[in-house]
Design an enzyme around this catalytic site. Structure first.
Site, mmCIF file in Angstrom:
data_model
loop_
_atom_site.group_PDB
_atom_site.id
_atom_site.type_symbol
_atom_site.label_atom_id
_atom_site.label_comp_id
_atom_site.label_asym_id
_atom_site.label_seq_id
_atom_site.Cartn_x
_atom_site.Cartn_y
_atom_site.Cartn_z
ATOM 1 C CG HIS A 21 -8.156 0.844 8.332
ATOM 2 N ND1 HIS A 21 -8.252 0.316 7.068
ATOM 3 C CD2 HIS A 21 -6.878 1.258 8.476
ATOM 4 C CE1 HIS A 21 -7.070 0.396 6.471
ATOM 5 N NE2 HIS A 21 -6.231 0.963 7.297
ATOM 6 C CD GLU B 10 -3.002 2.488 7.014
ATOM 7 O OE1 GLU B 10 -3.739 1.778 6.312
ATOM 8 O OE2 GLU B 10 -1.757 2.433 6.940
ATOM 9 C CB CYS C 193 -12.988 -0.554 2.349
ATOM 10 S SG CYS C 193 -12.483 -1.044 4.009
ATOM 11 N NE ARG D 223 -3.892 -0.035 0.545
ATOM 12 C CZ ARG D 223 -5.132 0.432 0.650
ATOM 13 N NH1 ARG D 223 -5.878 0.076 1.688
ATOM 14 N NH2 ARG D 223 -5.646 1.234 -0.258
#
Length: 448
Positions: free
Chosen positions: A252, A176, A371, A140
């Site tokens: 998350h 994030e 998401c 990522r």
């Protein structure tokens, strides 16, 4: 003249290399489906169907382009040489785990693309974007530069939009994106309260932190984002995620809480110091009505919440002060969660409806409806300044479905990633996509 305000969802379009390599330690769903065969075509179509359905509900809906994969540029930085096909063959043979990482289609989860603060909250009255650095996972961490280019192409009017470089590529500032950021407000046009959720303190190891799985967002990153976006003390709250739930697979905050306008929907175990933080939110929110909807352990366990992604749902405003939950069908298939949601819509809260969507290709890789989308609150002038080619409508829906049918494979096993033809197929698809969405040259292969 009356100014209108909207929340726009920009959903990540699933990329041609969508696969189940199980790369994300701490993401239970991702790891449990590792090595299974995927269907990039089905995944992309499921995402498009959700986008179109929300557009048909009267919501503003946009499309966020996927990234180029495999990332041969990253492989060259790591010492692999030759033409693209030779680089792919060498990496797949000599370092298969690394090669799987540079082939990930994880940019589909656009909630991790950036943190966004609307103009009503910022000191200079512009919408601010900061791409997430995603330093905790190598696959990522390859995303922020291209995500930044795509964002600048979509929101390219400096009168209304301000773009920042992603935070330093260091775990001390692990960021994030919107997956750990929630905004509460009485109306999208009014100043709101932005909740920044973190898992640990980078510079103080004596503070609480998870022991089994990594905390991907730091307190220091949250503070930096608030400074960059010009937020005041009155519209920012910093909340620590409960380390115990991170160790249960809540990688998350959007896996354990979701908010919109005057509703915060969260699990009993979501945060540390919950009561004090809720009082702080209420004080900064003001006298207007604010709904804190807590789901207790006795109603839905953390395990059920993680397995069904009850909180990784979209909470969308449907007009006249009411909201709907956009949930994956996994919630419908779990008796306890389905029963809870059926009871929830009968209560005296703004949440009045639940709509279920099949996004199993995404769910099996560890990401639900929330998401897949980046939320951007805009007024009508700002919305008019967005690249119109990325906004969902009947014509774009049909065109993108035809594009997927033309370019995507129906089945993809992890071993198929080493096929050099896949890179050529992906680049051909993305080159055409940038023309459809009028993005310009946002990919490295186009700039070369």
């Amino acid at each position: 003249m009356t100014v209108k305000h909207f929340e726009v969802n920009f959903d990540g379009l699933v990329g041609p290399t969508h696969n189940y390599a199980g790369l994300s330690f701490g993401n239970v769903a991702s790891q449990s489906n590792a090595k299974a065969a995927s269907s990039p075509r089905d995944a992309a179509k499921q995402g498009l169907q959700k986008m179109k359905a929300l557009s048909d509900m009267g919501l503003q809906q946009g499309v966020f382009a996927p990234h180029e994969r495999p990332d041969t540029y990253a492989l060259r930085r790591l010492g692999f040489k030759g033409n693209d096909h030779e680089v792919i063959h060498a990496a797949a043979t000599q370092a298969p785990e690394l090669f799987q990482a540079v082939s990930s289609a994880s940019s589909m989860w656009t909630a991790n693309a950036a943190t966004v603060s609307p103009s009503a909250d910022t000191s200079n009255g512009k919408v601010h974007f900061t791409p997430a650095n995603l330093t905790n996972k190598f696959h990522r961490s390859l995303e922020p530069v291209t995500s930044g280019r795509i964002l600048q192409s979509m929101f390219n009017n400096p009168r209304h939009f301000e773009h920042h470089l992603h935070l330093p590529d260091n775990d001390h500032f692990g960021d994030e994106g919107a997956a750990n950021h929630t905004r509460l407000c009485s109306d999208y046009g009014n100043a709101g309260v932005e909740l920044f959720t973190y898992g640990r303190y980078a510079f103080d190891s004596s503070k609480p932190a998870p022991q089994k799985y990594p905390a991907r967002q730091t307190y220091e990153a949250c503070q930096a984002l608030a400074r960059l976006h010009g937020l005041s003390d009155e519209n920012a709250v910093f909340m620590q995620q409960n380390p115990a739930v991170i160790d249960q697979g809540v990688f998350h905050n959007d896996v354990i809480a979701v908010g919109n306008q005057n509703v915060l929907f969260y699990h009993q175990q979501a945060f540390l110091n919950t009561d004090a933080k809720l009082r702080e939110i209420q004080n900064k929110f003001g006298e207007k009505e604010l709904f804190f909807i807590e789901v207790k352990d006795s109603e839905v366990s953390v395990q059920d919440a993680v397995q069904t992604y009850l909180f990784n749902t979209q909470l969308v405003a449907t007009g006249a002060g009411t909201m709907a939950i956009i949930a994956p069908t996994e919630c419908q298939e779990n008796d306890r969660v389905a029963s809870y949601l059926a009871d929830l819509v009968s209560r005296d809260t703004p949440i009045r409806q639940v709509h279920y969507f099949d996004v199993k290709q995404s769910m099996r890789n560890g990401g639900g409806p929330a998401c897949l989308r980046l939320r951007v609150a805009l007024n009508d002038q700002e919305l008019a300044a967005v690249n119109p080619a990325v906004m969902m409508n009947d014509s774009l829906f049909e065109r993108l479905n035809n594009w997927v049918d033309k370019h995507y494979r129906d089945r993809l096993a992890v071993d198929d990633l080493r096929d050099p033809a896949l890179l050529d197929e992906s680049r051909t698809a993305l080159d055409e996509l940038t023309q459809i969405l009028k993005l310009g040259s946002v990919y490295p292969f186009q700039q070369d």
